[in-house]
Design a protein around this motif. Structure first.
Motif: not given
Length: 338
Positions: A13-14, A64-68, A75-76, A142-144
């Protein structure tokens, strides 16, 4: 540790990535357990397995991608197919309950991961056991994993999948599950994801009701604050823990209760680490008493009710292990405290 290569990395997902690993040798684990992933000369993080044990030996993790966030940014932006990581043996006791009691699963965000592993493993053999999965998200994207969960619902008559758009002005996932629940006394609740959801769900289904559920099991995804002020998962490292004068190496970033269970110490807990049962009381050496975060009012009140003669009692579920507690000395009570 076991070396593992990245077999696949892609967005689900995003803000969620699938990281699929191929360990150099087969890894034994149970659905619901988690892995600690170590980047060479980089951060380590803890993630629940989203896949079951199968002939491919591949391990799926949802990040989950987290800013910082040190790990998620890496990973990204840096990880690619064929890169090598290191994994610790699977840990955790957030497992699928035995028996025939109905099960209600509550998830938020990537807390869906261990439930995917459980469903892959146990749905084919559940033989009519009632299973309901409530997955909370802010928006429909969100429901990927909805496609596979809907497929399970169509294939297995005893499984129901309920996505819940939650948040301000809407019902939260645990509230929706509570409204649908007919017989709480026979039901087992499994909750995974946001710690606030788990705390509220425990209060709703156990603490603040005259009709508590049969059992409440949980696995909270605890965030930490990075040096940039952004939220990311806690980094783990090994520290020494001395129990009854025996030294062992345990991982930080978990509760003392979890560490003791991982080291096969005889210690119980039935409240899901919510400082409600008192079964995990331990004796903290006086030298360490001031170095541990002070007990909450709830913990103090519970300890005061225990039939104990020892001093310096603390609940193991309420002590979070960190590098500052390297060398922590505790002993197990000589008498049963419950």
């Amino acid at each position: 540790m076991i070396a593992a290569e990245i077999n696949e990395i892609r967005k689900l997902s995003n803000d969620v990535i699938l990281l699929q690993l191929k360990p150099e040798r087969p890894l034994s684990f149970q659905a619901g357990q988690h892995l600690i992933i170590q980047v060479p000369d980089g951060p380590s993080r803890c993630y629940s397995l989203a896949s079951s044990m199968n002939s491919t030996g591949l391990l799926d993790l949802h990040i989950r991608l987290r800013c910082g966030g040190a790990f998620s940014d890496h990973a990204l932006n840096t990880m690619q197919h064929g890169d090598r990581l290191y994994i610790h043996p699977a840990q955790g006791d957030f497992l699928f309950p035995e028996g025939n009691n109905p099960i209600v699963m509550l998830a938020t965000g990537t807390g869906i991961a261990p439930f995917l592993a459980m469903l892959q493993t146990y749905l084919p053999t559940c033989n009519g056991r009632e299973l309901k999965l409530y997955w909370g998200g802010r928006v429909s994207s969100d429901f990927y994993a909805s496609e596979i969960l809907s497929a399970y619902q169509n294939q297995y008559l005893n499984f129901e999948y309920i996505p819940v758009i939650s948040g301000k002005g809407k019902k939260y996932v645990h509230v929706k599950a509570s409204e649908d629940l007919d017989d709480a006394s026979d039901t087992i609740i499994l909750a995974c994801g946001n710690p606030a959801m788990i705390e509220d769900a425990y209060a709703l289904f156990v603490e603040n009701t005259d009709d508590p559920v049969k059992e409440f099991l949980s696995d909270a995804f605890e965030p930490a604050i990075s040096s940039t002020g952004k939220i990311e998962f806690q980094s783990e490292q090994m520290i020494s823990l001395i129990v009854d004068q025996q030294v062992s190496q345990v991982m930080t970033g978990v509760s003392l209760l979890t560490a003791l269970k991982e080291e096969n110490h005889s210690i119980l807990s039935v409240c899901g680490g919510k400082a409600s049962c008192g079964m995990c009381a331990v004796i903290v050496d006086h030298k360490w008493w001031e170095k541990i975060d002070p007990p909450s009012k709830k913990e103090k009140n519970l300890i005061a009710c225990l039939p104990a003669t020892e001093n310096n009692l603390r609940l193991a579920c309420q002590i979070q292990l960190s590098s500052a507690l390297d060398g922590l000395e505790i002993s197990m009570p000589r008498e049963i405290l419950y």
